[in-house]
Scaffold this active site. Sequence first.
Site, PDB file in Angstrom:
ATOM      1  N   ASP A 367       0.822  -1.212   0.000  1.00 12.41           N
ATOM      2  CA  ASP A 367       0.000   0.000   0.000  1.00 12.41           C
ATOM      3  C   ASP A 367       0.861   1.270   0.000  1.00 12.41           C
ATOM      4  OD1 ASP A 367      -2.112   1.702   0.295  1.00 12.41           O
ATOM      5  OD2 ASP A 367      -2.823   0.850   2.194  1.00 12.41           O
ATOM      6  N   ARG A 443     -12.113   2.205   8.193  1.00 16.07           N
ATOM      7  CA  ARG A 443     -10.763   2.625   7.808  1.00 16.07           C
ATOM      8  C   ARG A 443     -10.858   3.893   6.936  1.00 16.07           C
ATOM      9  NH1 ARG A 443      -5.708  -0.281   4.646  1.00 16.07           N
ATOM     10  NH2 ARG A 443      -4.174   0.109   6.250  1.00 16.07           N
ATOM     11  N   LYS A 476      -1.252  -8.482  -4.942  1.00 17.82           N
ATOM     12  CA  LYS A 476      -1.913  -8.709  -3.652  1.00 17.82           C
ATOM     13  C   LYS A 476      -3.221  -7.933  -3.710  1.00 17.82           C
ATOM     14  CE  LYS A 476      -1.123  -7.955   1.316  1.00 17.82           C
ATOM     15  NZ  LYS A 476      -0.164  -7.391   2.271  1.00 17.82           N
ATOM     16  N   TRP A 477      -4.342  -8.645  -3.655  1.00 17.00           N
ATOM     17  CA  TRP A 477      -5.681  -8.048  -3.812  1.00 17.00           C
ATOM     18  C   TRP A 477      -6.296  -7.935  -2.421  1.00 17.00           C
ATOM     19  CZ3 TRP A 477      -8.501  -7.478  -8.675  1.00 17.00           C
ATOM     20  CH2 TRP A 477      -9.834  -7.092  -8.512  1.00 17.00           C
ATOM     21  N   ASP A 478      -6.295  -6.726  -1.889  1.00 18.95           N
ATOM     22  CA  ASP A 478      -6.684  -6.506  -0.495  1.00 18.95           C
ATOM     23  C   ASP A 478      -8.139  -6.046  -0.400  1.00 18.95           C
ATOM     24  OD1 ASP A 478      -6.298  -6.331   2.223  1.00 18.95           O
ATOM     25  OD2 ASP A 478      -4.605  -4.940   2.115  1.00 18.95           O
ATOM     26  N   MET A 479      -8.719  -6.129   0.803  1.00 17.38           N
ATOM     27  CA  MET A 479     -10.109  -5.701   1.028  1.00 17.38           C
ATOM     28  C   MET A 479     -10.249  -5.444   2.522  1.00 17.38           C
ATOM     29  SD  MET A 479     -13.455  -6.560   1.825  1.00 17.38           S
ATOM     30  CE  MET A 479     -15.070  -6.355   1.140  1.00 17.38           C
ATOM     31  N   ASN A 480     -10.264  -4.163   2.918  1.00 17.39           N
ATOM     32  CA  ASN A 480     -10.027  -3.857   4.325  1.00 17.39           C
ATOM     33  C   ASN A 480     -11.199  -3.305   5.128  1.00 17.39           C
ATOM     34  OD1 ASN A 480      -7.254  -4.660   4.571  1.00 17.39           O
ATOM     35  ND2 ASN A 480      -6.805  -3.014   3.143  1.00 17.39           N
ATOM     36  N   CYS A 526      -6.448 -11.105   0.009  1.00 20.40           N
ATOM     37  CA  CYS A 526      -6.172 -10.631   1.365  1.00 20.40           C
ATOM     38  C   CYS A 526      -7.375  -9.817   1.806  1.00 20.40           C
ATOM     39  CB  CYS A 526      -4.911  -9.761   1.315  1.00 20.40           C
ATOM     40  SG  CYS A 526      -4.534  -8.905   2.856  1.00 20.40           S
ATOM     41  N   ASP A 548      -2.930 -10.640   9.257  1.00 25.50           N
ATOM     42  CA  ASP A 548      -2.041  -9.494   9.470  1.00 25.50           C
ATOM     43  C   ASP A 548      -1.171  -9.712  10.693  1.00 25.50           C
ATOM     44  OD1 ASP A 548      -2.693  -8.007   7.329  1.00 25.50           O
ATOM     45  OD2 ASP A 548      -3.829  -6.475   8.394  1.00 25.50           O
TER      46      ASP A 548
HETATM   47  C1  DGJ Z   1      -4.038  -4.951   5.123  1.00 26.27           C
HETATM   48  C2  DGJ Z   1      -3.130  -6.079   4.720  1.00 26.27           C
HETATM   49  O1  DGJ Z   1      -3.476  -7.261   5.355  1.00 26.27           O
HETATM   50  C3  DGJ Z   1      -1.695  -5.666   5.029  1.00 26.27           C
HETATM   51  O2  DGJ Z   1      -0.830  -6.722   4.772  1.00 26.27           O
HETATM   52  C4  DGJ Z   1      -1.362  -4.460   4.199  1.00 26.27           C
HETATM   53  O3  DGJ Z   1      -1.405  -4.793   2.849  1.00 26.27           O
HETATM   54  C5  DGJ Z   1      -2.346  -3.343   4.506  1.00 26.27           C
HETATM   55  N1  DGJ Z   1      -3.711  -3.777   4.377  1.00 26.27           N
HETATM   56  C6  DGJ Z   1      -2.123  -2.184   3.611  1.00 26.27           C
HETATM   57  O4  DGJ Z   1      -3.038  -1.198   3.793  1.00 26.27           O
END
Ligand code: DGJ
Length: 728
Positions: A367, A443, A476-480, A526, A548
């Site tokens: 990121d 977030r 790396k395809w993230d989703m937070n 992710c 994480d």
């Molecule tokens: C959450 C991911 O799990 C982390 O490894 C990292 O990529 C952060 N997001 C980045 O914002």
Amino acid sequence: MSIYIDDEKRLFHLQGKNTSYVMQVVRDGYLAHLYWGKRVHTYRGSNKIIFMDRGFSPNPDASDRTFSLDTLPQEYPAYGNGDFRTPSYQLQLENGSTITDLRYSDYRVYKGKPKLNELPSTYAEDENEVETLEILLEDQLLELKITLTYSIYQDLDVITRSVHFHNQGSQSLKLLRALSANVDFRDDEFELMTLYGAHNNEKNIVRRKIVPGVQMVDSCRGTSSPQQAPFLSLVRKETNEEQGEVYAFNLVYSGNFTAQVQVDQYHNSRISIGINPFDFSWLLDPKETFQTPEVVMVYTDQGLGKMSETFHELYRTNLCRGPFRDKIRPIRVNNWEATYFDFNAEKIEQLAKEAKQVGIEMFVLDDGWFGKRDDDNRSLGDWIVDRRKLPNGLVDLANRIRALGLEFGLWFEPEMVSIDSDLYRNHPDWCLHVPDRPHTLGRNQLVLDLSREEVCDYIIDAISNILASVPITYVKWDMNRHLTDIGSAALPSDRQRETAHRYILGLYKVLEEITSRFPNVLFESCSSGGGRFDAGMLYYMPQTWTSDNTDAMCRLNIQYGTSLVYPPITMGAHVSSVPNHQVGRITPLDTRGYVAMAGNFGYELDLTAITEEEKEVIKQQISLYKKIRPLIQFGKFYRIFSPFDGNEAAWNFVSEDQSETVISYFKILSQPAAPLRTIKCKGLNPDYVYQNVETGELFGGDELMNVGITLPRIKQDFLSMFWRFKKA
Ligand code: DGJ
């Protein structure tokens, strides 16, 4: 052949190598469940259903007070005709009524397995490995047809199920519930196992006795979630890793789900699993269809170890797809914990140089590389390189990293938008939201409305443009964050409750498109770690960032719990620095290494800030992992000691041909007056002689498995031990 049908008796017998599943059309066309368990050669009906007149159990036929849907074990039950237990489906008619009446109509058997429309599913490469039975049920009044699809992987003893609705009538029907499977057991002598967790604390195993009433896990977060996994299993009291019956269910779906067991008044147990009916409905206009996700069902009488082995094999070879399915995965370094948002091109290059020196194979830029992303409050959606940090752009950086001899990977969070972004300024209605209500933030970001085609197209284009122009071989395809204010500006009012499922369908469409456009890119999914670690995502992306939380001791539990269902090759596992960023713990570097080496290995630390001695250890770890990688990624995984049972963990991996094994043991806290422990390997060939690669000692496979290795006295917290044996 694995599906036997007795047309006269209207009896269906699905038979795997070690399992049988039997159904029969009983009186008046109801489809009853008769048996699921250890294989029987020929089912002749010794476990007859005993019909009797039970109080408060209504009868569809006035002349027979012994027949009631309330007590009949069924394959796909409804509510409203006498069965008061949890129904598998429910529909609302135009007149407001919710009564339906499905009866058996027909069946079809064929080799192979169909693809599900718009949804991920397990597949068969060779149509001889799977046979499929479709049973057609019909409500003649409504002209509604429901197809129950059962596929059996004969050698694996896996049965998959899904359901297809087809409105062939002239009125609109509203689906209020459409589960993927129901299984009625005629007893309740079970314990229930599920996986619960949280961000940084995923996949904890919980096991409890079942009691009358409903015991449920679910998600209404819009994703499968770290809180509960779309998995449950019923196990016998005596079931352990090596023996005992297990009935396991895992949904191939990444959205809201429900999975429950209900014990009724007569101690029958009903499993229901599928899309969460909470806040769900789906309008089926005339001629429209609806497809439920697939559920994977595993039976074994050889304990949890065999259950996991079955899931691992199925998911590794018949769920994950693409060229990476069978390829050794690269050892990565990811800059997230090394720099967070604070980096520039020089820093990244320095990290990459160090990475190359220790033997790492891929650099992943996490990121912070786009928009004005100096923190997590802005820029999601603006997938344009930040020239302040990377003045020569991404292509230049990627080329420099590649010139060092490393592959280059990049982080995205494509399903999101920040309020402070050009994307949001230009398209404020592209996020999930409800008119006249304020946004709920997570977030400080919003979720894009993937139920809309133009939003999906934007994501496909934005990501494709970068993947087509930059030499990237990993994403790396993230989703937070989870879904709130679930509503779509593009859907009419009577379809608003379809939004959450349409989001998932949109996501799957995007993933299908991007992954097929870029087959040579390795995708890792992710969601703040293992927040969306599910079989649906694995269909598109063959690995997932497991958590994480990179603390080695926490990872013992997280990886152990995850391994119940998902194979080690799918689990991203990195060595990070100490004190650990999530829990502050200081663990030895070799322990961190051995824990991460039990998965898809990498590093997540500032390689420019470590000592020469640490660098040397890391070099050795990498060289060891390269040697054992085929075994870890494609071998069999056996759990030996559970960290959920106490103060230690152990496991071993065995190569497909049983010629090699590695064994890891971890002691969490040192104890006074501790008992001496022996570790017994699993899965070896008892007739082989194995040599300890380090000491040269020789032991028979039978000795390593039955006698075991005695552990020395331990006087250290967070200690690890590791052995590697090869066939002599
Ligand atoms: C959450 C991911 O799990 C982390 O490894 C990292 O990529 C952060 N997001 C980045 O914002």
